[in-house]
Write an enzyme that holds these catalytic residues in place. Structure first.
Site, PDB file in Angstrom:
ATOM      1  N   TRP A   1      27.414 -21.597  23.601  1.00  0.00           N
ATOM      2  CA  TRP A   1      27.824 -20.508  24.503  1.00  0.00           C
ATOM      3  C   TRP A   1      26.776 -19.407  24.537  1.00  0.00           C
ATOM      4  CZ3 TRP A   1      28.711 -15.312  23.588  1.00  0.00           C
ATOM      5  CH2 TRP A   1      29.371 -14.600  24.610  1.00  0.00           C
ATOM      6  N   HIS A   2      26.151 -19.174  23.360  1.00  0.00           N
ATOM      7  CA  HIS A   2      25.168 -18.092  23.268  1.00  0.00           C
ATOM      8  C   HIS A   2      23.890 -18.402  24.035  1.00  0.00           C
ATOM      9  CE1 HIS A   2      27.711 -16.638  19.959  1.00  0.00           C
ATOM     10  NE2 HIS A   2      27.158 -15.463  20.196  1.00  0.00           N
ATOM     11  N   GLY A   3      23.569 -19.666  24.181  1.00  0.00           N
ATOM     12  CA  GLY A   3      22.337 -19.988  24.902  1.00  0.00           C
ATOM     13  C   GLY A   3      22.175 -21.478  25.078  1.00  0.00           C
TER      14      GLY A   3
ATOM     15  N   PHE B   1      23.611 -13.652  27.602  1.00  0.00           N
ATOM     16  CA  PHE B   1      24.583 -14.724  27.397  1.00  0.00           C
ATOM     17  C   PHE B   1      25.616 -14.806  28.505  1.00  0.00           C
ATOM     18  CE2 PHE B   1      22.281 -14.881  23.808  1.00  0.00           C
ATOM     19  CZ  PHE B   1      22.586 -14.017  22.784  1.00  0.00           C
TER      20      PHE B   1
END
Lengths: 397, 51, 331
Positions: free
Chosen positions: A318-320, B51
C-alpha cells in the site's frame, strides 16, 4: 495543495474564517464539500472527476446494500464495490509495477511500461470507500446520507494523506457542526503550529542527515549509514506526525474531530504495541479489513502467523509499488509473528521477562526501536540492491 | 470535547491561560521565528503524499 | 463568533510581534564583506539600498571575485578593503555578463551611481552549456527583471517558476523581511543555509567521508572538457551580447570601469586554453571593452598553477596576489 505552502495557509485561513463568520450552520456541510473539491481540483483538476465518480459509485452501491435484504445479492454488491475500488487503485498505482515484474520474469519487454500519473491521495480515499461498503455490509453503518458521505469523501484536511477516517464517528458530528469553545481553538492552533515546526525544523533537517541511505553510492562510512538510518527514523516520524498534527488541528478548527494517528510509537515495548501506535488509522484498517477477514487470531497458530505476513505485506505494498515496500511489510510481518510466538510461548515461562522491571522495559523499547529503525532503510531506498548496500555499509567492517 | 483539553498534557501543565489570544499569539510568533532560523530548505514535500 | 474572535486575536497578536521582529531585522541585520552564498533578493535589495546616495566602487563579478572556497575575509576584495581601498563586493557564484548587466541596471534604477565599476570577464561564461550563460541568479532576477527591456528579457531563460504558490511566496518574501532573508539569517548564524549542515559536516569529518569526497573530486583536466567553448565569439553568443550591453551601459552613463580578464589555471587547462581559438576570444572580449573606453586588466595567464583551487578559483595565496595586483590597478 500541500500543507506546508503559503497557498494552503491562505486557503485554510479564508475557508475557516468564512465557515464560522458567514456560512449558516445548516449550510456548513455543503460548504465543506465545495472547499474539498476546490482543494483537490487545485492540484490536478482531471482527477477530481475520478474521485467524484468513485465516490458516486461507492454511494450508489452502499445505498443498494442498505436497501437489499437478500444475502446473495448483498454479497455480490459488496464484491462488486470492493473490486471496483481496488481495480481503480491497482490500475493507477500498480500497473507499472506488475508490468515490470512480467517483463523481468520473461527477461524481455513483453509489456510496455505505461506512463500513468497516480492520482493524489488515491491510496487514502480508496481505503475510506472500502471501509464504508464493508461496514454497511456488516451492519455497522445503517444509514448513508448523501451529504454526510460527500463531506466524508471530500474533507480537505484529510484528503491528501489521511488520517483514514471512519464514517460512523465522522458523520455523527455533522448534524449540526458545533463551534468549539475558544480554549479548544487555541489547542488546535497550537497543534497546527507545532505540526509545521515538526516538518520544517526537524523532518526537513533530518533529510540532509539521511542522505547516505536515501541516495547511497558516494564514499560514505559506517557512521554515515548509522546516523543516516537514525535520521531517517526521526525524519519519517516528524514528517508524518507533523502532517497529522496539521490535519487534525485544521479539522478541529472546523469543529470536527478525526482519529489520532500516532501515540508515541518509538516508546513501544514490542512490535505489536508499535503497530497500535504508528499510523493508527492505517493499521486498524488493515486489521479490520484484511487481517480479520482472513480469520484474525481465531485460526490455527500457523495460519495466524501466515495471515500476519499477508496483512503486513499488503500494508507494505500500500505504501508503494516497489519490492522494497513489500519486503519492508514482510519484515514487520515477521516481527509480529516472532513477537506472537515469543509473547505466547517464551515470556510466560521466564519470570524475569514477565517482571516488567525498568531494565526489561528499557531493553524492550530499545529492541523494538532498533527493529523498526532497521526496517526503515527498506522504506528509504529506491531498490533492494541499494538497501543491501546500506546494510552492508552499516554492518560489514 | 472538554475531554480533549483535560487529557492534553500541554493544557494540564500550563492551564487554560494558554488559550488567551496574547499567549497564543506569542507562541505562534515564537515558533514562526524558530522555523525561520532552524528550518531547512532541503526537502519540502511530505513523504506520505507519495502514497 | 467568540471562537473566531479568539483565533483571530491570537493570529493578530502573532502578526504584531512578527512585525516588531521585522523592524528590528530591517534596522539591525549586519552587512557582511560580500553577498552570502545563498543571498536573497530581500538582502540584495537591502545592500543596494544602503549604497543609495553614495558613489562607491562596486565590484560585479562571479565566484572568482566573490572568493569561492574561502571565508569572506580572505577574499581579494576584503583584503583590499582592509588595505584602505574601499569597495562594495556584489559578486556572487553564478555571475556572468547577463548577471553583471542586470545588476548594473538594478543599481542605476535604484539611484546608485558607482564612481567605478569593477567586473570580471570569464571565458567559460560564453559557453552555451554554462549555467549562467543566459540565466540570472534567482535573487538577481527577482530584483532586476523589471529593470530590463523586453528585448533583453527575451534573450534570457527565466529561473523563477510560475504558479499561484510561487507568486504567493514572492509576495510574502517581499513583505516579511525576516522570512525573505531567512537564508541570509541562517548563513549569518551558522555559516550555512541549513543549521544541520554544521552537524552533517562534523559527521562527515569524523567518518572520513569529507576527506574521501575531496580526494575523489580533485580537479583534473578531463573534468573540464567542454567547459570552454572555443568557437569564435560574436553577437550570436547571448553572453557576449550582454557583455556588449554592459560596456554600452557604462559608456552611455559615463561610469568608469575596469574589466578583469579572469585568472585562469593554464597549468590545469593547458589543452583547452593554450590554443589560438581561446586567445582569439580573449582578444575579441578585450577589443569589445576597450572600444567602449573600458580599461581591461588581462589576468588570464597571470597566476601560477599553485595559486588555484581549480580552473578559475584562487586559493588564499592567489587571493593575496590578486589583491596586490588590483591595488596597483585601482591606485
Amino acid at each position: 495543495m500541500i500543507f506546508n505552502t503559503w497557498l494552503f495557509a491562505v486557503f485554510a485561513v479564508v475557508t475557516i474564517a468564512l465557515y464560522w463568520a458567514v456560512v449558516p450552520t445548516g449550510l456548513r456541510p455543503y460548504y465543506l464539500v465545495v472547499a474539498g473539491t476546490v482543494f483537490y481540483a487545485w492540484a490536478v483538476p482531471a482527477y477530481t472527476v475520478l474521485i467524484a465518480a468513485l465516490a458516486l459509485a461507492t454511494f450508489a452501491i452502499g445505498t443498494a446494500l442498505l436497501r437489499t435484504r437478500d444475502p446473495g445479492r448483498r454479497r455480490a454488491l459488496l464484491i462488486l464495490g470492493v473490486v471496483l475500488i481496488c481495480a481503480v487503485l491497482v490500475f493507477f498505482k500498480y500497473t507499472r509495477f506488475f508490468a515490470a515484474i512480467v517483463n523481468e520474469v520473461a527477461s524481455q519487454n513483453i509489456l510496455p511500461i505505461p506512463q500513468i500519473v497516480v492520482p493524489l491521495a488515491i491510496s487514502f480515499f480508496t481505503f475510506e470507500f472500502v471501509h464504508v461498503l464493508v461496514d454497511i455490509y456488516l451492519g455497522k453503518i445503517r444509514r448513508l446520507d448523501a451529504l454526510d458521505f460527500a463531506v466524508f469523501a471530500m474533507f480537505f484536511p484529510t484528503l491528501v494523506a489521511g488520517p483514514i477516517k471512519r464514517f460512523q464517528s465522522f458523520a455523527a458530528q455533522l448534524r449540526p457542526i458545533v463551534a468549539p469553545p475558544p480554549e479548544e481553538i487555541a489547542l488546535h492552533l497550537y497543534r497546527i503550529t507545532i505540526g509545521v515546526a515538526k516538518k520544517t525544523i526537524v523532518a526537513d533537517s533530518m533529510s540532509l542527515l539521511a542522505q547516505p541511505i536515501v541516495t547511497p553510492g558516494t564514499p560514505y562510512g559506517h557512521l554515515d549509514y548509522w546516523v543516516g538510518t537514525l535520521a531517517y527514523t526521526a525524519k519519517i516520524y516528524f514528517d508524518f506526525t507533523g502532517y497529522s498534527d496539521i490535519a487534525i488541528g485544521t479539522a478541529g478548527m472546523l469543529g470536527l474531530s478525526i482519529p489520532e494517528n500516532f501515540e508515541r510509537p518509538y516508546w513501544a515495548e514490542n512490535i505489536a504495541a508499535f503497530w497500535s501506535r504508528w499510523h493508527i488509522s492505517l493499521s486498524t484498517w488493515i486489521r479490520d479489513y484484511v487481517f480479520i477477514p482472513l480469520g484474525g487470531s481465531r485460526r490455527p497458530p500457523v495460519v495466524v502467523l501466515v495471515n500476519l505476513l499477508i496483512a503486513m505485506a499488503i500494508s507494505g505494498l500500500w505504501h508503494g509499488a516497489a519490492w522494497t515496500f513489500v519486503v519492508w511489510g514482510l519484515w514487520h510481518g515477521m516481527g509480529l509473528a516472532v513477537h506472537r510466538v515469543w509473547a505466547q510461548n517464551v515470556v510466560p515461562r521466564i519470570p524475569l521477562l514477565k517482571s516488567g522491571t525498568l531494565g526489561i522495559r528499557a531493553a524492550s523499547v530499545a529492541t523494538t526501536f532498533a527493529f523498526v529503525a532497521f526496517g526503515w532503510v527498506l522504506f528509504a531506498t529506491s531498490s533492494l540492491a541499494s538497501a543491501g548496500g546500506v546494510y552492508a555499509g552499516m554492518l560489514v567492517p | 470535547m472538554a475531554d480533549v483539553l483535560s487529557s492534553d498534557p500541554f493544557f494540564r501543565v500550563f492551564g487554560r491561560r494558554l488559550a488567551h489570544p496574547c499567549v497564543l499569539g506569542f507562541v505562534i510568533a515564537l515558533v514562526a521565528v524558530l522555523i525561520i532560523v532552524f528550518g531547512s530548505s532541503s526537502d519540502s514535500h511530505f513523504i506520505y503524499t507519495d502514497f | 463568533m467568540g471562537t473566531l474572535r479568539n483565533a483571530l486575536g491570537g493570529i493578530c497578536v502573532a502578526f504584531l510581534l512578527l512585525a516588531v521582529v521585522d523592524v528590528a531585522v530591517r534596522l539591525g541585520f549586519p552587512r557582511s564583506d560580500r553577498l552570502n552564498e545563498n543571498f536573497s533578493s530581500t538582502y540584495l535589495h537591502r545592500e543596494i539600498d544602503a549604497l543609495r546616495g553614495s558613489s562607491p566602487t562596486v565590484v560585479l563579478g562571479d565566484s572568482a571575485l566573490w572568493g569561492y572556497g574561502l571565508p569572506a575575509q580572505r577574499s581579494a576584495l576584503s583584503l583590499l578593503r582592509r588595505q584602505g581601498i574601499p569597495n562594495e563586493n556584489l559578486s556572487y557564484e553564478g555571475g556572468s555578463p547577463p548577471n553583471t548587466y542586470a545588476m548594473l541596471r538594478a543599481l542605476l534604477r535604484d539611484g546608485v551611481r558607482p564612481r567605478l565599476v569593477v567586473f570580471n570577464v570569464n571565458q567559460k561564461e560564453f559557453n552555451p552549456m554554462d549555467s549562467a550563460y543566459r540565466q540570472l541568479h534567482p535573487s538577481v532576477e527577482r530584483l532586476a527583471w523589471s529593470a530590463l527591456d523586453r528585448s533583453e528579457r527575451a534573450l534570457l531563460k527565466p529561473t523563477q517558476p510560475s504558479g499561484s504558490d510561487q507568486a504567493l511566496q514572492r509576495i510574502v518574501e517581499s513583505t516579511w523581511q525576516l522570512y525573505g532573508m531567512r537564508n541570509d539569517l541562517r548563513e549569518w548564524l551558522f555559516g550555512d543555509v541549513d543549521a544541520v549542515h554544521v552537524a552533517q559536516g562534523a559527521i562527515e569529518r569524523i567518518s572520513g567521508t569529507a576527506g574521501r569526497r575531496r580526494a575523489a573530486h580533485r580537479p583534473t583536466a578531463e573534468a573540464f572538457e567542454g567547459t570552454y567553448d572555443l568557437t569564435p565569439l560574436n553577437a550570436s553568443d547571448v553572453s557576449f551580447r550582454f557583455l556588449a550591453l554592459v560596456a554600452d551601459l557604462l559608456h552611455r552613463n559615463r561610469i568608469p570601469a575596469l574589466a578583469i580578464l579572469t585568472p585562469t589555471n593554464h597549468v590545469l587547462l593547458h589543452q583547452y586554453v593554450d590554443t589560438p581559438e581561446y586567445a582569439a576570444n580573449l582578444r575579441a572580449s578585450t577589443f569589445l571593452l576597450r572600444s567602449r573606453g573600458i580599461e581591461v586588466l588581462n589576468l588570464d595567464d597571470a597566476f601560477p598553477g599553485t595559486d588555484f583551487i581549480d580552473n578559475d578559483h584562487l586559493n588564499a595565496a592567489g587571493n593575496v596576489r590578486l589583491a596586490k595586483v588590483l591595488r596597483s590597478a585601482l591606485q
